[in-house]
Design a protein around this motif. Sequence first.
Motif, PDB file in Angstrom:
ATOM      1  N   GLU A  44      86.689  80.234  -6.869  1.00  0.00           N
ATOM      2  CA  GLU A  44      87.325  79.882  -8.140  1.00  0.00           C
ATOM      3  C   GLU A  44      88.083  81.074  -8.713  1.00  0.00           C
ATOM      4  O   GLU A  44      89.193  80.917  -9.238  1.00  0.00           O
ATOM      5  N   ALA A  45      87.513  82.268  -8.606  1.00  0.00           N
ATOM      6  CA  ALA A  45      88.198  83.475  -9.085  1.00  0.00           C
ATOM      7  C   ALA A  45      89.505  83.665  -8.316  1.00  0.00           C
ATOM      8  O   ALA A  45      90.554  83.939  -8.922  1.00  0.00           O
ATOM      9  N   GLU A  46      89.457  83.500  -6.997  1.00  0.00           N
ATOM     10  CA  GLU A  46      90.681  83.625  -6.187  1.00  0.00           C
ATOM     11  C   GLU A  46      91.709  82.567  -6.572  1.00  0.00           C
ATOM     12  O   GLU A  46      92.904  82.860  -6.659  1.00  0.00           O
ATOM     13  N   LYS A  47      91.248  81.353  -6.811  1.00  0.00           N
ATOM     14  CA  LYS A  47      92.151  80.264  -7.205  1.00  0.00           C
ATOM     15  C   LYS A  47      92.866  80.624  -8.507  1.00  0.00           C
ATOM     16  O   LYS A  47      94.085  80.441  -8.637  1.00  0.00           O
ATOM     17  N   ARG A  48      92.138  81.158  -9.466  1.00  0.00           N
ATOM     18  CA  ARG A  48      92.729  81.535 -10.754  1.00  0.00           C
ATOM     19  C   ARG A  48      93.710  82.702 -10.595  1.00  0.00           C
ATOM     20  O   ARG A  48      94.749  82.739 -11.237  1.00  0.00           O
ATOM     21  N   LEU A  49      93.357  83.667  -9.737  1.00  0.00           N
ATOM     22  CA  LEU A  49      94.262  84.788  -9.485  1.00  0.00           C
ATOM     23  C   LEU A  49      95.555  84.304  -8.830  1.00  0.00           C
ATOM     24  O   LEU A  49      96.651  84.763  -9.156  1.00  0.00           O
ATOM     25  N   ARG A  50      95.424  83.355  -7.903  1.00  0.00           N
ATOM     26  CA  ARG A  50      96.601  82.785  -7.232  1.00  0.00           C
ATOM     27  C   ARG A  50      97.473  82.062  -8.244  1.00  0.00           C
ATOM     28  O   ARG A  50      98.693  82.223  -8.267  1.00  0.00           O
ATOM     29  N   LYS A  51      96.849  81.257  -9.100  1.00  0.00           N
ATOM     30  CA  LYS A  51      97.596  80.515 -10.124  1.00  0.00           C
ATOM     31  C   LYS A  51      98.307  81.464 -11.090  1.00  0.00           C
ATOM     32  O   LYS A  51      99.431  81.181 -11.536  1.00  0.00           O
ATOM     33  N   ALA A  52      97.692  82.606 -11.385  1.00  0.00           N
ATOM     34  CA  ALA A  52      98.310  83.597 -12.273  1.00  0.00           C
ATOM     35  C   ALA A  52      99.432  84.371 -11.573  1.00  0.00           C
ATOM     36  O   ALA A  52     100.167  85.123 -12.219  1.00  0.00           O
ATOM     37  N   GLY A  53      99.534  84.196 -10.259  1.00  0.00           N
ATOM     38  CA  GLY A  53     100.603  84.844  -9.506  1.00  0.00           C
ATOM     39  C   GLY A  53     100.344  86.301  -9.183  1.00  0.00           C
ATOM     40  O   GLY A  53     101.280  87.046  -8.908  1.00  0.00           O
ATOM     41  N   VAL A  54      99.058  86.716  -9.173  1.00  0.00           N
ATOM     42  CA  VAL A  54      98.762  88.125  -8.902  1.00  0.00           C
ATOM     43  C   VAL A  54      98.023  88.343  -7.573  1.00  0.00           C
ATOM     44  O   VAL A  54      97.955  89.478  -7.089  1.00  0.00           O
ATOM     45  N   LEU A  55      97.506  87.291  -6.961  1.00  0.00           N
ATOM     46  CA  LEU A  55      96.769  87.438  -5.698  1.00  0.00           C
ATOM     47  C   LEU A  55      97.734  87.622  -4.547  1.00  0.00           C
ATOM     48  O   LEU A  55      98.726  86.897  -4.421  1.00  0.00           O
ATOM     49  N   ASN A  73     101.651  96.238 -15.422  1.00  0.00           N
ATOM     50  CA  ASN A  73     100.650  96.461 -16.475  1.00  0.00           C
ATOM     51  C   ASN A  73     100.501  95.270 -17.413  1.00  0.00           C
ATOM     52  O   ASN A  73      99.424  95.040 -17.963  1.00  0.00           O
ATOM     53  N   ARG A  74     101.574  94.491 -17.588  1.00  0.00           N
ATOM     54  CA  ARG A  74     101.520  93.362 -18.519  1.00  0.00           C
ATOM     55  C   ARG A  74     100.566  92.268 -18.058  1.00  0.00           C
ATOM     56  O   ARG A  74     100.078  91.498 -18.875  1.00  0.00           O
ATOM     57  N   LYS A  75     100.271  92.200 -16.770  1.00  0.00           N
ATOM     58  CA  LYS A  75      99.401  91.150 -16.230  1.00  0.00           C
ATOM     59  C   LYS A  75      97.955  91.627 -16.024  1.00  0.00           C
ATOM     60  O   LYS A  75      97.120  90.877 -15.543  1.00  0.00           O
ATOM     61  N   MET A  76      97.664  92.869 -16.376  1.00  0.00           N
ATOM     62  CA  MET A  76      96.351  93.427 -16.084  1.00  0.00           C
ATOM     63  C   MET A  76      95.216  92.647 -16.753  1.00  0.00           C
ATOM     64  O   MET A  76      94.242  92.275 -16.098  1.00  0.00           O
ATOM     65  N   ALA A  77      95.330  92.377 -18.046  1.00  0.00           N
ATOM     66  CA  ALA A  77      94.266  91.652 -18.747  1.00  0.00           C
ATOM     67  C   ALA A  77      94.120  90.245 -18.176  1.00  0.00           C
ATOM     68  O   ALA A  77      92.994  89.786 -17.936  1.00  0.00           O
ATOM     69  N   GLU A  78      95.231  89.579 -17.912  1.00  0.00           N
ATOM     70  CA  GLU A  78      95.179  88.222 -17.362  1.00  0.00           C
ATOM     71  C   GLU A  78      94.449  88.207 -16.022  1.00  0.00           C
ATOM     72  O   GLU A  78      93.630  87.322 -15.757  1.00  0.00           O
ATOM     73  N   GLU A  79      94.741  89.204 -15.191  1.00  0.00           N
ATOM     74  CA  GLU A  79      94.081  89.313 -13.882  1.00  0.00           C
ATOM     75  C   GLU A  79      92.566  89.430 -14.053  1.00  0.00           C
ATOM     76  O   GLU A  79      91.797  88.722 -13.407  1.00  0.00           O
ATOM     77  N   LEU A  80      92.124  90.296 -14.936  1.00  0.00           N
ATOM     78  CA  LEU A  80      90.686  90.506 -15.144  1.00  0.00           C
ATOM     79  C   LEU A  80      90.033  89.287 -15.787  1.00  0.00           C
ATOM     80  O   LEU A  80      88.912  88.904 -15.423  1.00  0.00           O
ATOM     81  N   VAL A  97      89.484  91.492  -3.060  1.00  0.00           N
ATOM     82  CA  VAL A  97      90.747  90.783  -3.213  1.00  0.00           C
ATOM     83  C   VAL A  97      91.867  91.794  -3.432  1.00  0.00           C
ATOM     84  O   VAL A  97      91.663  92.830  -4.060  1.00  0.00           O
ATOM     85  N   MET A  98      93.040  91.485  -2.884  1.00  0.00           N
ATOM     86  CA  MET A  98      94.219  92.331  -3.086  1.00  0.00           C
ATOM     87  C   MET A  98      95.089  91.645  -4.135  1.00  0.00           C
ATOM     88  O   MET A  98      95.368  90.449  -4.029  1.00  0.00           O
ATOM     89  N   VAL A  99      95.480  92.407  -5.122  1.00  0.00           N
ATOM     90  CA  VAL A  99      96.315  91.867  -6.188  1.00  0.00           C
ATOM     91  C   VAL A  99      97.545  92.739  -6.389  1.00  0.00           C
ATOM     92  O   VAL A  99      97.549  93.912  -6.024  1.00  0.00           O
ATOM     93  N   LYS A 100      98.566  92.132  -6.962  1.00  0.00           N
ATOM     94  CA  LYS A 100      99.795  92.871  -7.251  1.00  0.00           C
ATOM     95  C   LYS A 100     100.353  92.358  -8.570  1.00  0.00           C
ATOM     96  O   LYS A 100     100.578  91.148  -8.727  1.00  0.00           O
ATOM     97  N   ILE A 115      89.090  86.590 -13.281  1.00  0.00           N
ATOM     98  CA  ILE A 115      87.865  86.860 -12.524  1.00  0.00           C
ATOM     99  C   ILE A 115      86.625  86.577 -13.366  1.00  0.00           C
ATOM    100  O   ILE A 115      85.727  85.846 -12.949  1.00  0.00           O
ATOM    101  N   VAL A 116      86.565  87.140 -14.572  1.00  0.00           N
ATOM    102  CA  VAL A 116      85.348  86.965 -15.390  1.00  0.00           C
ATOM    103  C   VAL A 116      85.223  85.539 -15.908  1.00  0.00           C
ATOM    104  O   VAL A 116      84.100  85.031 -16.044  1.00  0.00           O
ATOM    105  N   ASP A 117      86.354  84.867 -16.191  1.00  0.00           N
ATOM    106  CA  ASP A 117      86.289  83.476 -16.653  1.00  0.00           C
ATOM    107  C   ASP A 117      85.752  82.548 -15.569  1.00  0.00           C
ATOM    108  O   ASP A 117      85.185  81.502 -15.868  1.00  0.00           O
ATOM    109  N   ALA A 118      85.931  82.928 -14.313  1.00  0.00           N
ATOM    110  CA  ALA A 118      85.397  82.129 -13.200  1.00  0.00           C
ATOM    111  C   ALA A 118      83.896  82.369 -13.023  1.00  0.00           C
ATOM    112  O   ALA A 118      83.246  81.660 -12.269  1.00  0.00           O
TER     113      ALA A 118
END
Length: 172
Positions: free
Chosen positions: A159-170, A80-87, A74-77, A90-93
């Motif tokens: 599901e991981a991709e869906k969560r990343l998209r919702k977080a605005g980082v995918l 640094n403030r969103k790094m933990a949320e991004e990870l 997956v490509m993310v953008k 993925i693991v929560d999914a």
Amino acid sequence: MDGARRREAILELLKTEEEPLSGTALARQMGVSRQIIVQDIALLRATNKNILSTNKGYILYGRDDGAGTYKRVVMVKHDNRKMAEELYCIVDAGAKVLDVIVEHEVYGQIAVDLCINSRKDVDEFMERILSDTAKPLKELTGNIHYHTIEAPDREVLDEAEKRLRKAGVLVD
């Protein structure tokens, strides 16, 4: 113990351990220096043993040859403030973060094994990142990077991709 037997013993330990083994712990167990362990790991990798070096130690990847697992890059953008949320997304999914891959303008593609499986792993990783004096992420990558993620089925990856998209980082 000679080198060949020591490398066999290291491989057996890695096969049975669920958590990464540090070079120091392996050295203590084998009665050699950590540098000897580093050399042994390099020799094992040269014989196509899939040993990952993580920030917590060595782990044998693909104990079951990857049977029953799926991977996706997956490509993310984000900054640094969103790094933990991004990870966490993925693991929560229910997926694992195997690595991070960046495109460097001089060195080309650089990949680093992460092996992040849980929120605890994310928190420990973030502690190390935040305590480090490394350059901010943006200076190295323009805030864009990739992760290889792994899960037991495609639905977990979706599901991981869906969560990343919702977080605005995918990045689609």
